[in-house]
Design an enzyme around this catalytic site. Structure first.
Site, PDB file in Angstrom:
ATOM      1  N   ASP A 134      56.216  34.243  67.739  1.00 10.43           N
ATOM      2  CA  ASP A 134      57.178  33.422  67.013  1.00 10.43           C
ATOM      3  C   ASP A 134      56.828  33.319  65.527  1.00 10.43           C
ATOM      4  O   ASP A 134      55.950  32.546  65.156  1.00 10.43           O
ATOM      5  CB  ASP A 134      57.205  32.028  67.651  1.00 10.43           C
ATOM      6  CG  ASP A 134      58.172  31.085  66.979  1.00 10.43           C
ATOM      7  OD1 ASP A 134      59.111  31.570  66.323  1.00 10.43           O
ATOM      8  OD2 ASP A 134      58.000  29.859  67.109  1.00 10.43           O
ATOM      9  N   ASP A 156      62.976  34.762  61.831  1.00 10.68           N
ATOM     10  CA  ASP A 156      62.332  34.109  62.963  1.00 10.68           C
ATOM     11  C   ASP A 156      62.465  34.891  64.269  1.00 10.68           C
ATOM     12  O   ASP A 156      63.494  34.848  64.925  1.00 10.68           O
ATOM     13  CB  ASP A 156      62.945  32.708  63.112  1.00 10.68           C
ATOM     14  CG  ASP A 156      62.271  31.870  64.175  1.00 10.68           C
ATOM     15  OD1 ASP A 156      61.288  32.339  64.783  1.00 10.68           O
ATOM     16  OD2 ASP A 156      62.731  30.737  64.404  1.00 10.68           O
TER      17      ASP A 156
END
Length: 403
Positions: free
Chosen positions: A38, A230
């Site tokens: 992430d 992201d």
């Protein structure tokens, strides 16, 4: 540090592009854990054997069985859009892709909101910058990059596409994550690097242009255009007014209702072509990625949704809907994000009928000592990757902003 080196972690694509996970090993002797990779957050955490909720059917960390584990006896609490993970901070040897950090601080989680972890995932590896770490600890990647353990101070992703496949398994081959180098077989042409315009926190780039069906959409400039790049978010979220303008270019679009509020539907037989620029080339998104899911015989849900942010959080969150279409590079120094066109080798991995990879830890070729960190901290404005169960059995990881 022993020597400069490189490493690769093979990824797994989970739930038809909902998320992508890799592998880390923790402890002595090392035990492998699947973790979401992430770039929109900065903490490492895994579920512990003492976990009481939200941890069924996943590999659990046993702090008793690691001879190098150190309990920091400090609380760890991280908030996500669909819940939270709580526990304590620990310190241990963490290995990934042939690299080792002997004193990495991470969250040892004893409670997670139901649905936050989707088996076989045991936790999350944050690949953002230390400034947004809830634990205040230096992230694994940043320790390796700053210490010179990597041949080049960067990490890179190639992500596969299965969202448009038939008979897609829960886990499929996900592509690759490289540390210390770019895999030149996975991209073509040059990598276009754009500098992060702020003090590093999220991997932020300003969105400079957006086109839909060939029409240019007006987007605010300056900090209003800031986008978090992201990997831990499935889709693309942006300001309501811009999202509405996108769908205004697609005849037959309607705002979603009920559990699809904030999303838009459009006729499934329309191939939607979106392209985004962050100051360099305009990068097209495949119509297959724009089409999230079908909710009736003729209506589909689009992968761009309305996102409300506040405080220091960027207005846009640009997730895997976009990132599947490029080779993406996250560079420590100079702090920047790079994109390149995918090679035929990379594109040939989309939708391929093959087994998901087995864990790849790598034998340790380089190690680095983590910087100082620790201390509990409530995140003021941050993204996370919650699992938001949506109608039709779709699970989508979406960044969330917390006050």
């Amino acid at each position: 540090m022993e020597k400069r080196s490189t490493g690769t972690n093979l990824l797994t694509n989970q739930n038809a592009d909902s998320s992508y996970f890799g592998t880390v090993a923790i402890g002595t002797p090392p035990v492998a854990f699947n973790v979401i990779l992430d770039t929109g957050s900065s903490d490492l955490w895994v579920a512990d054997q003492a976990c009481t909720t939200g941890c069924s059917k996943v590999q659990l960390f046993n702090d008793q069985s690691s001879s190098t584990f150190h309990n920091l006896s400090e609380p760890f609490n991280i908030q996500y859009g669909s819940g939270a993970a709580t526990g304590t901070l620990g310190q241990d040897v963490v290995q990934m892709a042939g690299f080792s950090v002997p004193n990495q601080i991470f969250g040892v989680v004893t409670q997670a909101t139901s649905g936050l972890l989707s088996p076989p995932v045991s936790g999350l590896l944050g690949l953002g910058w230390q400034s947004i770490a809830t634990s205040k600890a230096e992230p694994l990647w940043q320790t390796l990059a700053s210490s010179g353990a990597w041949t080049d101070p960067l990490m890179a992703f190639q992500l596969t596409r299965f969202v448009n496949g038939s008979n897609v398994n829960d886990v499929e081959p996900g592509g690759s994550f490289t540390m210390g180098f770019v895999n030149s077989s996975l991209y073509t042409g040059t990598i276009d690097y754009q500098a992060i315009p702020t003090t590093p926190s999220y991997w932020i780039l300003p969105m400079t242009s957006l086109t839909v069906q060939g029409s240019s959409i007006s987007i605010p400039s300056g900090s209003s255009s800031y986008s978090a790049i992201d990997t831990g978010t499935t889709l693309v979220g942006g300001p309501s007014s811009v999202i509405q303008n996108i769908f205004a270019q697609i005849p037959g679009s309607q705002p979603g209702t009920g559990s699809w509020q904030g999303y838009w539907t459009y006729p499934c037989n329309t191939a939607v072509n979106v392209a985004i620029s962050f100051g360099g080339p305009s990068w097209p998104i495949s119509p297959a990625d724009f089409q999230l899911t079908k909710i009736s015989s003729s209506q589909c849900v689009g992968a761009f949704f309305e996102l409300s942010t506040s405080g220091s959080a960027p207005n846009w969150i640009v997730g895997d809907t976009f990132l599947k279409n490029v080779y993406s590079v996250f560079r420590y120094s100079p702090a920047s994000v790079g994109f390149a066109a995918l090679s035929n080798t990379a594109l040939a991995m989309n939708g391929v009928n093959a087994a998901a990879p087995s864990p790849t830890i790598g034998s340790v070729s380089a190690s680095a000592t983590a910087g100082t960190g620790g201390g509990s901290n409530s995140a003021s404005h941050r993204w996370g990757i919650p699992w938001v169960p949506l109608v039709g059995g779709i699970s989508v990881a979406i960044g969330a902003v917390w006050m």
